[in-house]
Design a protein around this motif. Structure first.
Motif, PDB file in Angstrom:
ATOM      1  N   THR A   7       5.735   6.144 -11.859  1.00 37.93           N
ATOM      2  CA  THR A   7       5.207   7.457 -11.502  1.00 37.93           C
ATOM      3  C   THR A   7       6.336   8.450 -11.270  1.00 37.93           C
ATOM      4  O   THR A   7       7.478   8.066 -11.004  1.00 37.93           O
ATOM      5  CB  THR A   7       4.346   7.353 -10.236  1.00 37.93           C
ATOM      6  N   HIS A  31       9.956   3.208  -5.075  1.00 35.64           N
ATOM      7  CA  HIS A  31       8.628   2.731  -5.464  1.00 35.64           C
ATOM      8  C   HIS A  31       8.593   2.269  -6.916  1.00 35.64           C
ATOM      9  O   HIS A  31       7.913   1.308  -7.240  1.00 35.64           O
ATOM     10  CB  HIS A  31       7.557   3.790  -5.184  1.00 35.64           C
ATOM     11  N   THR A  35       7.949  -1.621  -8.244  1.00 38.00           N
ATOM     12  CA  THR A  35       6.961  -1.900  -9.295  1.00 38.00           C
ATOM     13  C   THR A  35       7.577  -2.731 -10.410  1.00 38.00           C
ATOM     14  O   THR A  35       6.951  -3.667 -10.915  1.00 38.00           O
ATOM     15  CB  THR A  35       6.395  -0.578  -9.849  1.00 38.00           C
ATOM     16  N   GLU A  52       3.486   9.147  -7.081  1.00 31.43           N
ATOM     17  CA  GLU A  52       2.799   7.932  -6.637  1.00 31.43           C
ATOM     18  C   GLU A  52       1.686   8.254  -5.638  1.00 31.43           C
ATOM     19  O   GLU A  52       0.600   7.689  -5.702  1.00 31.43           O
ATOM     20  CB  GLU A  52       3.796   6.979  -5.991  1.00 31.43           C
ATOM     21  N   VAL A 108      -6.443   2.437  -9.619  1.00 32.24           N
ATOM     22  CA  VAL A 108      -5.073   2.459  -9.103  1.00 32.24           C
ATOM     23  C   VAL A 108      -4.965   1.547  -7.895  1.00 32.24           C
ATOM     24  O   VAL A 108      -5.786   1.621  -6.978  1.00 32.24           O
ATOM     25  CB  VAL A 108      -4.657   3.896  -8.706  1.00 32.24           C
ATOM     26  N   ASP A 109      -3.944   0.684  -7.880  1.00 30.07           N
ATOM     27  CA  ASP A 109      -3.634  -0.179  -6.738  1.00 30.07           C
ATOM     28  C   ASP A 109      -2.189   0.049  -6.325  1.00 30.07           C
ATOM     29  O   ASP A 109      -1.347   0.368  -7.156  1.00 30.07           O
ATOM     30  CB  ASP A 109      -3.777  -1.664  -7.110  1.00 30.07           C
ATOM     31  N   GLY A 110      -1.896  -0.150  -5.045  1.00 35.94           N
ATOM     32  CA  GLY A 110      -0.517  -0.148  -4.588  1.00 35.94           C
ATOM     33  C   GLY A 110      -0.055   1.127  -3.921  1.00 35.94           C
ATOM     34  O   GLY A 110       1.089   1.508  -4.054  1.00 35.94           O
ATOM     35  N   HIS A 111      -0.939   1.794  -3.163  1.00 35.20           N
ATOM     36  CA  HIS A 111      -0.512   2.990  -2.443  1.00 35.20           C
ATOM     37  C   HIS A 111       0.174   2.643  -1.116  1.00 35.20           C
ATOM     38  O   HIS A 111       0.691   3.517  -0.445  1.00 35.20           O
ATOM     39  CB  HIS A 111      -1.696   3.924  -2.188  1.00 35.20           C
ATOM     40  N   THR A 117       3.011  -0.486  -7.789  1.00 39.78           N
ATOM     41  CA  THR A 117       1.920   0.365  -8.252  1.00 39.78           C
ATOM     42  C   THR A 117       1.378  -0.209  -9.553  1.00 39.78           C
ATOM     43  O   THR A 117       2.122  -0.385 -10.517  1.00 39.78           O
ATOM     44  CB  THR A 117       2.406   1.808  -8.471  1.00 39.78           C
ATOM     45  N   LYS A 118       0.092  -0.501  -9.571  1.00 40.75           N
ATOM     46  CA  LYS A 118      -0.561  -1.060 -10.764  1.00 40.75           C
ATOM     47  C   LYS A 118      -1.779  -0.210 -11.094  1.00 40.75           C
ATOM     48  O   LYS A 118      -2.426   0.327 -10.197  1.00 40.75           O
ATOM     49  CB  LYS A 118      -1.015  -2.498 -10.502  1.00 40.75           C
TER      50      LYS A 118
END
Length: 130
Positions: A7, A31, A35, A52, A108-111, A117-118
């Motif tokens: 991102t 980040h 990832t 992100e 979206v996953d991984g905040h 981040t996926k």
């Protein structure tokens, strides 16, 4: 299927990748490095200019093949005068990627800090010949 998401990448870098030539990028944001620890060469990754924190379903991006991945530490020494210098270490990731196609994030996953981040993507119905 979930893909690693890079991102905050400059729109000019994304535009250059869309020309189809493989390019090497050096990433220093924590980040994105986190990832990439769960990615491997040969995989496909999602790249977007959206930050992100703001990445959400429906955001556009590109898919790219991850050709090379190197994560390493660099030692940086700054000399201010002959009597003072500052030494620090900086982690960075160098990746070589090649454009595969445009896409949209659908999930979206991984905040959470420290999580990779996926994203899930909507596959394109039209593909680039090449």
């Amino acid at each position: 299927m979930k893909y690693a998401a890079l991102t905050g990448i400059s729109p000019s870098v994304i535009a250059e990748l869309k020309t189809g030539k493989a390019r090497t990028l050096e990433l220093k944001s924590a980040h994105n490095i986190i990832t990439l620890t769960e990615a491997a060469p040969g995989e496909c990754i999602f790249i977007t200019s959206i930050s992100e924190e703001d990445l959400s379903p429906g955001d556009p991006g590109i898919m790219a093949d991850l050709l090379v991945l190197n994560i390493g530490m660099k030692r940086v020494v700054d000399f201010v005068n002959p009597f003072f210098y500052e030494e620090r270490e900086q982690m960075s990731a160098r990746i070589k990627v090649q454009f595969r196609g445009t896409t949209i994030a659908s999930g979206v996953d991984g905040h959470k800090w420290g999580d990779p981040t996926k994203v899930e993507i909507i596959r394109s119905a039209c593909y680039r010949a090449g």
